[in-house]
Design a protein around this motif. Sequence first.
Motif, short mmCIF file in Angstrom:
data_model
loop_
_atom_site.label_atom_id
_atom_site.label_comp_id
_atom_site.label_asym_id
_atom_site.label_seq_id
_atom_site.Cartn_x
_atom_site.Cartn_y
_atom_site.Cartn_z
N ARG A 143 0.74 -1.04 0.28
CA ARG A 143 -0.05 0.03 0.31
C ARG A 143 0.71 1.48 0.02
O ARG A 143 0.53 2.23 -0.66
CB ARG A 143 -0.97 -0.12 1.08
CG ARG A 143 -2.08 1.66 1.57
CD ARG A 143 -2.56 1.30 2.48
NE ARG A 143 -3.61 2.48 3.16
CZ ARG A 143 -5.05 2.56 2.44
NH1 ARG A 143 -5.45 1.86 1.55
NH2 ARG A 143 -5.24 3.68 2.66
N ASN A 144 1.84 1.45 0.84
CA ASN A 144 2.52 2.40 0.99
C ASN A 144 3.33 2.62 -1.19
O ASN A 144 3.71 3.92 -0.49
CB ASN A 144 3.50 2.17 2.01
CG ASN A 144 2.81 1.64 3.40
OD1 ASN A 144 2.01 2.71 3.56
ND2 ASN A 144 3.82 1.61 3.84
N GLN A 145 3.65 1.74 -1.07
CA GLN A 145 4.89 1.80 -2.84
C GLN A 145 3.76 2.02 -3.67
O GLN A 145 4.05 3.14 -4.72
CB GLN A 145 5.27 1.08 -3.02
CG GLN A 145 6.45 0.28 -2.06
CD GLN A 145 6.04 -0.86 -0.75
OE1 GLN A 145 5.12 -1.17 -0.72
NE2 GLN A 145 7.14 -0.88 -0.31
N ARG A 146 2.58 2.13 -3.54
CA ARG A 146 1.74 2.23 -4.55
C ARG A 146 0.86 3.65 -4.07
O ARG A 146 1.04 4.39 -4.94
CB ARG A 146 -0.28 1.34 -4.16
CG ARG A 146 -0.54 1.02 -5.41
CD ARG A 146 -1.50 0.30 -5.30
NE ARG A 146 -2.12 0.78 -4.45
CZ ARG A 146 -2.26 -0.76 -2.96
NH1 ARG A 146 -1.00 -1.71 -3.03
NH2 ARG A 146 -3.25 -0.94 -1.58
N LEU A 147 1.15 4.12 -2.95
CA LEU A 147 0.03 5.41 -2.72
C LEU A 147 1.67 6.22 -3.13
O LEU A 147 1.55 7.37 -3.74
CB LEU A 147 0.16 5.86 -1.25
CG LEU A 147 -1.41 4.97 -0.14
CD1 LEU A 147 -2.01 4.78 0.36
CD2 LEU A 147 -2.92 5.50 -2.08
N ALA A 148 2.79 6.10 -2.97
CA ALA A 148 3.81 6.94 -3.26
C ALA A 148 3.87 7.08 -4.71
O ALA A 148 4.37 8.20 -4.78
CB ALA A 148 5.08 6.51 -2.20
#
Length: 88
Positions: A24-29
């Motif tokens: 999720r963090n990679q996708r949002l960033a």
Amino acid sequence: MSRPDLTDDAKIAEYRAELRAVGRNQRLAGFALVILGAIAVWSASFAGAAAQMVQWAGYAALAVGWALMLAAIFLRTRYHRHRMRETN
């Protein structure tokens, strides 16, 4: 890691939520960088003397953002395959 129990709708929804949390963090960033890169490329014509630098920074942000989003897809697929694999 054991195979998820997908016998009823509630457990399927729980597993989907678990999958959405992976990467999720990679996708949002990545999404944020893609948006910022697109804005930078679009606004480069208004930057005056720094137009070329702003445009290249925008292209770099687009490239890194898409790479992060693809990495998140890879992580989620690998996690799902690992979870679905039968272990004895």
